[in-house]
Design an enzyme around this catalytic site. Sequence first.
Site, short mmCIF file in Angstrom:
data_model
loop_
_atom_site.label_atom_id
_atom_site.label_comp_id
_atom_site.label_asym_id
_atom_site.label_seq_id
_atom_site.Cartn_x
_atom_site.Cartn_y
_atom_site.Cartn_z
N HIS A 15 0.74 -1.29 0.17
CA HIS A 15 0.18 -0.05 -0.04
C HIS A 15 0.69 1.01 -0.07
O HIS A 15 1.49 1.85 1.04
CB HIS A 15 -0.71 0.03 1.28
CG HIS A 15 -1.89 1.06 1.10
ND1 HIS A 15 -3.35 0.70 1.36
CD2 HIS A 15 -1.69 2.47 0.87
CE1 HIS A 15 -3.99 2.08 1.38
NE2 HIS A 15 -2.97 3.07 1.27
N HIS A 17 1.59 5.34 -1.75
CA HIS A 17 1.14 6.50 -2.46
C HIS A 17 2.51 7.12 -3.18
O HIS A 17 3.32 7.42 -2.36
CB HIS A 17 0.51 7.62 -1.69
CG HIS A 17 -0.89 7.34 -1.04
ND1 HIS A 17 -2.13 7.21 -1.62
CD2 HIS A 17 -1.01 6.36 0.00
CE1 HIS A 17 -2.88 6.83 -1.01
NE2 HIS A 17 -2.55 6.25 0.22
N LEU A 18 2.65 7.02 -4.27
CA LEU A 18 3.87 7.60 -5.14
C LEU A 18 3.70 9.03 -5.64
O LEU A 18 4.65 9.58 -6.12
CB LEU A 18 4.30 6.69 -6.16
CG LEU A 18 5.00 5.28 -5.73
CD1 LEU A 18 5.44 4.39 -6.77
CD2 LEU A 18 6.35 5.69 -4.90
N ARG A 19 2.46 9.57 -5.98
CA ARG A 19 1.92 10.86 -6.36
C ARG A 19 2.50 10.96 -7.99
O ARG A 19 2.89 9.57 -8.53
CB ARG A 19 2.59 11.73 -5.40
CG ARG A 19 2.17 11.96 -4.02
CD ARG A 19 0.90 11.75 -3.68
NE ARG A 19 0.46 11.94 -2.26
CZ ARG A 19 -0.43 11.55 -1.67
NH1 ARG A 19 -1.30 10.80 -2.16
NH2 ARG A 19 -0.33 11.98 -0.30
N ASN A 43 -4.88 7.28 -6.20
CA ASN A 43 -5.83 8.60 -5.97
C ASN A 43 -5.02 9.94 -6.24
O ASN A 43 -4.57 10.77 -5.60
CB ASN A 43 -6.19 8.72 -4.76
CG ASN A 43 -4.89 8.71 -3.60
OD1 ASN A 43 -3.92 8.27 -3.79
ND2 ASN A 43 -5.06 9.20 -2.31
N LYS A 101 -9.38 -0.31 -6.10
CA LYS A 101 -9.49 0.33 -4.78
C LYS A 101 -10.75 0.98 -4.46
O LYS A 101 -11.16 2.02 -5.51
CB LYS A 101 -8.25 1.49 -4.73
CG LYS A 101 -8.25 2.28 -3.49
CD LYS A 101 -7.66 1.42 -2.36
CE LYS A 101 -7.85 2.22 -0.93
NZ LYS A 101 -6.86 3.11 -0.66
N HIS A 138 -10.49 1.10 1.39
CA HIS A 138 -10.37 2.00 2.56
C HIS A 138 -11.70 2.01 3.36
O HIS A 138 -12.65 2.33 3.17
CB HIS A 138 -10.37 3.49 2.18
CG HIS A 138 -10.19 4.55 2.96
ND1 HIS A 138 -8.83 5.21 3.21
CD2 HIS A 138 -11.07 4.92 3.93
CE1 HIS A 138 -8.87 5.96 4.25
NE2 HIS A 138 -10.24 6.00 4.59
N HIS A 176 -5.08 -0.70 5.77
CA HIS A 176 -4.51 0.19 6.95
C HIS A 176 -5.56 0.04 7.99
O HIS A 176 -6.12 0.88 8.48
CB HIS A 176 -4.20 1.76 6.49
CG HIS A 176 -5.20 2.32 5.54
ND1 HIS A 176 -6.57 2.06 5.73
CD2 HIS A 176 -4.88 3.01 4.31
CE1 HIS A 176 -7.11 2.93 4.85
NE2 HIS A 176 -6.20 3.34 3.83
N LEU A 222 -5.33 9.11 7.71
CA LEU A 222 -6.75 8.56 7.70
C LEU A 222 -6.63 7.14 7.30
O LEU A 222 -5.84 6.88 6.34
CB LEU A 222 -7.56 9.26 6.93
CG LEU A 222 -7.99 10.31 7.33
CD1 LEU A 222 -8.95 11.32 6.31
CD2 LEU A 222 -8.96 10.17 8.61
N ASP A 250 1.31 2.63 3.52
CA ASP A 250 0.51 3.82 3.42
C ASP A 250 1.34 5.08 3.42
O ASP A 250 0.55 6.04 3.71
CB ASP A 250 -0.81 3.83 4.43
CG ASP A 250 -1.69 5.11 3.81
OD1 ASP A 250 -1.80 5.13 2.69
OD2 ASP A 250 -2.62 5.35 4.62
N HIS A 254 2.89 14.47 1.53
CA HIS A 254 2.31 15.71 1.27
C HIS A 254 3.42 16.94 1.94
O HIS A 254 4.25 16.58 2.73
CB HIS A 254 1.31 16.17 2.39
CG HIS A 254 0.06 15.43 2.00
ND1 HIS A 254 -0.96 15.59 0.86
CD2 HIS A 254 -0.39 14.22 2.42
CE1 HIS A 254 -2.11 14.62 1.08
NE2 HIS A 254 -1.61 13.64 1.98
N ALA A 266 -4.27 14.75 5.46
CA ALA A 266 -3.97 13.61 6.04
C ALA A 266 -2.98 12.61 5.39
O ALA A 266 -2.92 12.50 4.10
CB ALA A 266 -5.35 12.66 6.12
O1 DOR Z 1 -3.68 9.44 5.41
C1 DOR Z 1 -4.10 9.06 4.27
N1 DOR Z 1 -3.54 9.78 3.17
N2 DOR Z 1 -5.06 8.36 4.13
C2 DOR Z 1 -5.36 7.89 2.84
O2 DOR Z 1 -6.58 7.18 2.82
C3 DOR Z 1 -4.98 8.84 1.61
C4 DOR Z 1 -3.43 9.38 1.88
C5 DOR Z 1 -3.39 10.04 0.82
O3 DOR Z 1 -3.39 10.14 -0.25
O4 DOR Z 1 -2.64 11.41 1.33
ZN ZN Z 2 -3.57 5.01 1.38
#
Ligand code: DOR
Ligand code: ZN
Length: 347
Positions: A15, A17-19, A43, A101, A138, A176, A222, A250, A254, A266
Amino acid sequence: MTIETLTIRRPDDWHLHLRDGDMLRAVLPASASQYGRAIVMPNLKPPVTTVEAALAYRQRIRDALPGDSAFTPMMTCYLCDDTDPGEIRAGFECGAFAAAKLYPAGATTHSEYGVTSVDRTAGVLATMQDIGMPLLIHGESTDPAVDVFDREAAFLRTTLTQILTRYPRLKVVLEHITTEEAADFVMRDESGRLAATITPQHLMFNRNAMFTGGIRPHYYCLPVLKREQHRLALRRAATSGSHAFFLGTDSAPHDTDAKESACGCAGIFSAPIALQAYLTVFEEEQALHHFEKFASENGARFYGVPLNEGTVTFHRIPTRVTGSIDLPDGRRIQTFLAGETLPWTLA
Ligand code: DOR
Ligand code: ZN
């Protein structure tokens, strides 16, 4: 007996997130240098909802990898109310999508295009069940009347139970997990088609961490951190040796302006240090013998992919966690546990 080094099969991050763009290029090396594969969350803005978008995003990730990297990004499809089951099937069969997802609409960052009710995804979920494609969830209720700390438990009782009943062969990863209810729910499943990822922050901290001496945005993610009773239940589950639990950081970068704000985002950027953090937890729980299963075996078995070749080695040398990663435009991404020291170094 205290050991000085530990070698395990190369792990995967189920899990991540690479953006995109500069942020992708800044955060990817941390994951690519440690993990064999990662399940890449969809996302983005706009979200990855088509085969074409997933292939293009996968190519951008590959282009951002160092030349000698063997890291494999496994792509996911972001489910919307109007997702076409044909697109899901085509994407899974050609290898563009490893999973899909489900974000309940409004549950978290960039979830506004998510699913508003399970009924709307009936065709997609039936197709996924038929083709053996994992559904990644989620798991938080979006009912505004539900307390933020109860949203996961509420989701289990309502939506998750409904999905598992309606689709008895659908493979599901509850992502998560943060509560004792979720750990018990997954533990009780005997079918083998339900699993869960657990993040380092939910194993290491309870909700007090967000409020120690003031509000601490770098502990906000989150689903939100929960009470100590839940942290302890997650530690028991992760370190139990059960096949149903596996590593999913996860890691969700940011920049600091977005985190340290009147309405902070989050997400916790843990990729650089997550492995040592998990290892520390397993050692504290006297479960080092189960660490390799959690980090390198259970997830691959669930997804039906081969175990990684190669290994990673940890040495008992304290690591001081680097504070942050810089972006070319001057923004910074703060690392989970910045400034703290962990007992292990990754060779
Ligand atoms: O804390 C989180 N950040 N929870 C998520 O479900 C999404 C993630 C994000 O993409 O920043
Ligand atoms: Zn996530």
